[in-house]
Design a protein around this motif. Structure first.
Motif, mmCIF file in Angstrom:
data_model
loop_
_atom_site.group_PDB
_atom_site.id
_atom_site.type_symbol
_atom_site.label_atom_id
_atom_site.label_comp_id
_atom_site.label_asym_id
_atom_site.label_seq_id
_atom_site.Cartn_x
_atom_site.Cartn_y
_atom_site.Cartn_z
ATOM 1 N N HIS A 6 0.830 -1.207 0.000
ATOM 2 C CA HIS A 6 0.000 0.000 0.000
ATOM 3 C C HIS A 6 0.864 1.257 0.000
ATOM 4 O O HIS A 6 0.539 2.250 -0.661
ATOM 5 C CB HIS A 6 -0.951 0.006 1.206
ATOM 6 C CG HIS A 6 -2.142 -0.859 1.024
ATOM 7 N ND1 HIS A 6 -2.209 -2.139 1.523
ATOM 8 C CD2 HIS A 6 -3.314 -0.641 0.370
ATOM 9 C CE1 HIS A 6 -3.360 -2.671 1.198
ATOM 10 N NE2 HIS A 6 -4.065 -1.782 0.498
ATOM 11 N N GLY A 7 1.947 1.231 0.745
ATOM 12 C CA GLY A 7 2.867 2.370 0.778
ATOM 13 C C GLY A 7 3.500 2.610 -0.580
ATOM 14 O O GLY A 7 3.610 3.756 -1.038
ATOM 15 N N ALA A 8 3.910 1.546 -1.258
ATOM 16 C CA ALA A 8 4.515 1.671 -2.585
ATOM 17 C C ALA A 8 3.482 2.190 -3.595
ATOM 18 O O ALA A 8 3.792 3.043 -4.445
ATOM 19 C CB ALA A 8 5.079 0.333 -3.032
ATOM 20 N N ALA A 9 2.271 1.688 -3.510
ATOM 21 C CA ALA A 9 1.208 2.147 -4.410
ATOM 22 C C ALA A 9 0.901 3.624 -4.172
ATOM 23 O O ALA A 9 0.710 4.393 -5.124
ATOM 24 C CB ALA A 9 -0.046 1.303 -4.221
ATOM 25 N N THR A 10 0.865 4.035 -2.926
ATOM 26 C CA THR A 10 0.623 5.438 -2.585
ATOM 27 C C THR A 10 1.739 6.320 -3.133
ATOM 28 O O THR A 10 1.477 7.386 -3.720
ATOM 29 C CB THR A 10 0.493 5.612 -1.063
ATOM 30 O OG1 THR A 10 -0.583 4.802 -0.591
ATOM 31 C CG2 THR A 10 0.238 7.067 -0.696
ATOM 32 N N LEU A 11 2.978 5.898 -2.956
ATOM 33 C CA LEU A 11 4.119 6.658 -3.486
ATOM 34 C C LEU A 11 4.042 6.772 -5.009
ATOM 35 O O LEU A 11 4.329 7.836 -5.567
ATOM 36 C CB LEU A 11 5.435 6.000 -3.073
ATOM 37 C CG LEU A 11 5.887 6.279 -1.649
ATOM 38 C CD1 LEU A 11 7.125 5.452 -1.324
ATOM 39 C CD2 LEU A 11 6.178 7.754 -1.467
ATOM 40 N N LEU A 12 3.663 5.703 -5.672
ATOM 41 C CA LEU A 12 3.543 5.722 -7.132
ATOM 42 C C LEU A 12 2.448 6.690 -7.571
ATOM 43 O O LEU A 12 2.656 7.490 -8.489
ATOM 44 C CB LEU A 12 3.238 4.311 -7.654
ATOM 45 C CG LEU A 12 3.074 4.201 -9.163
ATOM 46 C CD1 LEU A 12 4.382 4.554 -9.863
ATOM 47 C CD2 LEU A 12 2.606 2.819 -9.548
ATOM 48 N N ILE A 18 2.203 14.325 -9.118
ATOM 49 C CA ILE A 18 3.129 15.468 -9.131
ATOM 50 C C ILE A 18 3.698 15.675 -10.529
ATOM 51 O O ILE A 18 3.806 16.812 -11.002
ATOM 52 C CB ILE A 18 4.244 15.266 -8.085
ATOM 53 C CG1 ILE A 18 3.651 15.420 -6.681
ATOM 54 C CG2 ILE A 18 5.378 16.255 -8.300
ATOM 55 C CD1 ILE A 18 4.630 15.095 -5.566
ATOM 56 N N ALA A 19 4.068 14.595 -11.202
ATOM 57 C CA ALA A 19 4.596 14.710 -12.567
ATOM 58 C C ALA A 19 3.539 15.285 -13.512
ATOM 59 O O ALA A 19 3.841 16.140 -14.354
ATOM 60 C CB ALA A 19 5.071 13.351 -13.053
ATOM 61 N N ALA A 20 2.305 14.835 -13.381
ATOM 62 C CA ALA A 20 1.229 15.350 -14.229
ATOM 63 C C ALA A 20 0.972 16.836 -13.949
ATOM 64 O O ALA A 20 0.799 17.630 -14.882
ATOM 65 C CB ALA A 20 -0.052 14.546 -14.010
#
Length: 117
Positions: A6-12, A18-20
């Motif tokens: 869940h943490g990795a998915a949230t970071l992604l 942010i990139a968008a």
């Protein structure tokens, strides 16, 4: 393991957001369009002067004056449309001390807009 996933998915998701935001909001806002209105005006003025000096009849002079009226109507409209078309802030070229990689010269585009029928 589930918490890490869940943490990795949230970071992604946050990284993509942010990139968008940077791509579609921040970068276009940093772009500045430059326009040399004086150059466009001087070019048209020279054209009208040449036509008027070569005009042999009153009809030719009236055509030149009609061209001047059309130009006077098109120029403000073209200036209003430039920011919408480029998606940027448009300023006079004389108001900018130096150009950056994010500045775009729109003078040629303005010339085409006022020439178009």
């Amino acid at each position: 393991m589930s918490l890490a996933l869940h943490g990795a998915a949230t970071l992604l998701v946050v990284a993509v957001a942010i990139a968008a935001y940077d791509h579609w909001v921040v970068r276009p806002a940093l772009r500045v369009g430059l326009v040399d209105v004086g150059e466009v005006y001087r070019q048209k003025e020279a054209e009208f002067t040449l036509i008027l000096t070569k005009a042999g009849s009153d009809d030719e002079r009236q055509k030149a004056m009609a061209m001047a009226r059309v130009f006077a109507q098109r120029l403000p409209l073209a200036l209003e449309q430039l920011p919408l078309e480029c998606g940027c802030l448009v300023v006079l070229k004389s108001a900018v001390a130096g150009v950056t990689p994010r500045t775009v010269d729109l003078t040629a585009h303005l010339k085409r807009k006022v020439e178009a029928p």
